[in-house]
Design a protein around this motif. Sequence first.
Motif, PDB file in Angstrom:
ATOM      1  N   UNK A  73      12.188  10.669 -44.843  1.00 18.07           N
ATOM      2  CA  UNK A  73      11.154  10.685 -45.873  1.00 18.07           C
ATOM      3  C   UNK A  73      11.401  11.811 -46.868  1.00 18.07           C
ATOM      4  N   UNK A  74      11.762  12.986 -46.378  1.00 19.10           N
ATOM      5  CA  UNK A  74      12.051  14.106 -47.271  1.00 19.10           C
ATOM      6  C   UNK A  74      13.258  13.802 -48.156  1.00 19.10           C
ATOM      7  N   UNK A  75      14.260  13.142 -47.603  1.00 12.90           N
ATOM      8  CA  UNK A  75      15.419  12.769 -48.397  1.00 12.90           C
ATOM      9  C   UNK A  75      15.066  11.788 -49.501  1.00 12.90           C
ATOM     10  N   UNK A  76      14.235  10.804 -49.179  1.00 12.14           N
ATOM     11  CA  UNK A  76      13.806   9.838 -50.200  1.00 12.14           C
ATOM     12  C   UNK A  76      12.980  10.516 -51.285  1.00 12.14           C
ATOM     13  N   UNK A  77      12.056  11.384 -50.885  1.00 14.67           N
ATOM     14  CA  UNK A  77      11.259  12.109 -51.876  1.00 14.67           C
ATOM     15  C   UNK A  77      12.144  12.979 -52.767  1.00 14.67           C
ATOM     16  N   UNK A  78      13.133  13.599 -52.182  1.00 14.55           N
ATOM     17  CA  UNK A  78      14.042  14.445 -52.953  1.00 14.55           C
ATOM     18  C   UNK A  78      14.879  13.617 -53.907  1.00 14.55           C
ATOM     19  N   UNK A  79      15.358  12.478 -53.457  1.00 15.15           N
ATOM     20  CA  UNK A  79      16.155  11.626 -54.346  1.00 15.15           C
ATOM     21  C   UNK A  79      15.337  11.142 -55.532  1.00 15.15           C
ATOM     22  N   UNK A  80      14.066  10.872 -55.316  1.00 20.24           N
ATOM     23  CA  UNK A  80      13.205  10.436 -56.409  1.00 20.24           C
ATOM     24  C   UNK A  80      12.894  11.600 -57.350  1.00 20.24           C
ATOM     25  N   UNK A 102       8.006  20.347 -59.462  1.00 17.26           N
ATOM     26  CA  UNK A 102       8.606  21.066 -58.333  1.00 17.26           C
ATOM     27  C   UNK A 102       7.532  21.427 -57.309  1.00 17.26           C
ATOM     28  N   UNK A 103       6.405  21.919 -57.785  1.00 15.02           N
ATOM     29  CA  UNK A 103       5.320  22.288 -56.858  1.00 15.02           C
ATOM     30  C   UNK A 103       4.837  21.074 -56.078  1.00 15.02           C
ATOM     31  N   UNK A 104       4.622  19.954 -56.772  1.00 15.82           N
ATOM     32  CA  UNK A 104       4.129  18.757 -56.099  1.00 15.82           C
ATOM     33  C   UNK A 104       5.147  18.207 -55.112  1.00 15.82           C
ATOM     34  N   UNK A 105       6.433  18.306 -55.457  1.00 12.26           N
ATOM     35  CA  UNK A 105       7.488  17.884 -54.537  1.00 12.26           C
ATOM     36  C   UNK A 105       7.454  18.742 -53.278  1.00 12.26           C
ATOM     37  N   UNK A 106       7.321  20.053 -53.449  1.00 13.70           N
ATOM     38  CA  UNK A 106       7.251  20.957 -52.296  1.00 13.70           C
ATOM     39  C   UNK A 106       6.007  20.698 -51.452  1.00 13.70           C
ATOM     40  N   UNK A 107       4.890  20.392 -52.112  1.00 17.25           N
ATOM     41  CA  UNK A 107       3.664  20.060 -51.371  1.00 17.25           C
ATOM     42  C   UNK A 107       3.889  18.806 -50.535  1.00 17.25           C
ATOM     43  N   UNK A 108       4.509  17.782 -51.119  1.00 18.45           N
ATOM     44  CA  UNK A 108       4.789  16.556 -50.366  1.00 18.45           C
ATOM     45  C   UNK A 108       5.726  16.823 -49.194  1.00 18.45           C
ATOM     46  N   UNK A 109       6.745  17.653 -49.402  1.00 13.43           N
ATOM     47  CA  UNK A 109       7.635  17.998 -48.285  1.00 13.43           C
ATOM     48  C   UNK A 109       6.858  18.718 -47.189  1.00 13.43           C
ATOM     49  N   UNK A 110       5.933  19.579 -47.583  1.00 14.90           N
ATOM     50  CA  UNK A 110       5.090  20.261 -46.603  1.00 14.90           C
ATOM     51  C   UNK A 110       4.211  19.288 -45.831  1.00 14.90           C
ATOM     52  N   UNK A 111       3.660  18.294 -46.531  1.00 21.09           N
ATOM     53  CA  UNK A 111       2.835  17.279 -45.869  1.00 21.09           C
ATOM     54  C   UNK A 111       3.673  16.480 -44.880  1.00 21.09           C
ATOM     55  N   UNK A 112       4.888  16.137 -45.262  1.00 21.85           N
ATOM     56  CA  UNK A 112       5.783  15.395 -44.359  1.00 21.85           C
ATOM     57  C   UNK A 112       6.093  16.245 -43.123  1.00 21.85           C
ATOM     58  N   UNK A 113       6.425  17.509 -43.323  1.00 26.11           N
ATOM     59  CA  UNK A 113       6.701  18.398 -42.197  1.00 26.11           C
ATOM     60  C   UNK A 113       5.486  18.570 -41.295  1.00 26.11           C
ATOM     61  N   UNK A 114       4.317  18.733 -41.908  1.00 20.15           N
ATOM     62  CA  UNK A 114       3.087  18.865 -41.141  1.00 20.15           C
ATOM     63  C   UNK A 114       2.812  17.600 -40.339  1.00 20.15           C
ATOM     64  N   UNK A 115       3.053  16.445 -40.951  1.00 23.77           N
ATOM     65  CA  UNK A 115       2.864  15.174 -40.242  1.00 23.77           C
ATOM     66  C   UNK A 115       3.765  15.065 -39.034  1.00 23.77           C
ATOM     67  N   UNK A 116       5.017  15.501 -39.175  1.00 25.08           N
ATOM     68  CA  UNK A 116       5.944  15.462 -38.045  1.00 25.08           C
ATOM     69  C   UNK A 116       5.471  16.390 -36.932  1.00 25.08           C
ATOM     70  N   UNK A 117       4.980  17.558 -37.294  1.00 25.12           N
ATOM     71  CA  UNK A 117       4.475  18.503 -36.289  1.00 25.12           C
ATOM     72  C   UNK A 117       3.256  17.924 -35.578  1.00 25.12           C
ATOM     73  N   UNK A 118       2.372  17.264 -36.327  1.00 24.87           N
ATOM     74  CA  UNK A 118       1.185  16.648 -35.713  1.00 24.87           C
ATOM     75  C   UNK A 118       1.602  15.561 -34.726  1.00 24.87           C
ATOM     76  N   UNK A 119       2.553  14.724 -35.111  1.00 23.54           N
ATOM     77  CA  UNK A 119       3.029  13.668 -34.206  1.00 23.54           C
ATOM     78  C   UNK A 119       3.605  14.282 -32.940  1.00 23.54           C
TER      79      UNK A 119
END
Length: 134
Positions: A73-80, A102-119
């Motif tokens: 997911x982070x790779x796809x977000x980064x490619x976009x 850039x800020x919004x991209x970093x926020x989305x990466x943080x949300x993805x990381x947080x989601x993985x930690x929650x799982x």
Amino acid sequence: MAGRYVVGALGVALMGLGISLVWAQSPWDVAVWLVGAIVLHDGLIAPLVLLVGLGVALTRPGVRGPLRAALLTAGCLTAIALPDILRPGPRNNATVLPLDYVRNWLVLLGVVGFGAVVVLAVRRVRAGRRRRGL
């Protein structure tokens, strides 16, 4: 069966469009882009993916799934986001991208990381309950 032919015809049409767009460009620009793509892929992206894959392979089996999902997911977000991150220059229309990309991209990466930690945390709690027989 007919759907395959429709999708195939659409793919051929899109390839034709791509060829016509490349044909309209300067051969030098196309050559520079192709060489840059090869260098970027073979010099940076492929080794990075191999190292990350090795790191994922060395993790525990219960961690691999969420880690792979987060990295994909982070790779796809980064490619976009990458084109606007690398070339944020001024825009003719200020309403096209009015927010900090850039800020919004970093926020989305943080949300993805947080989601993985929650799982992973939910899996750990469930595994602990199963072991205790709850």
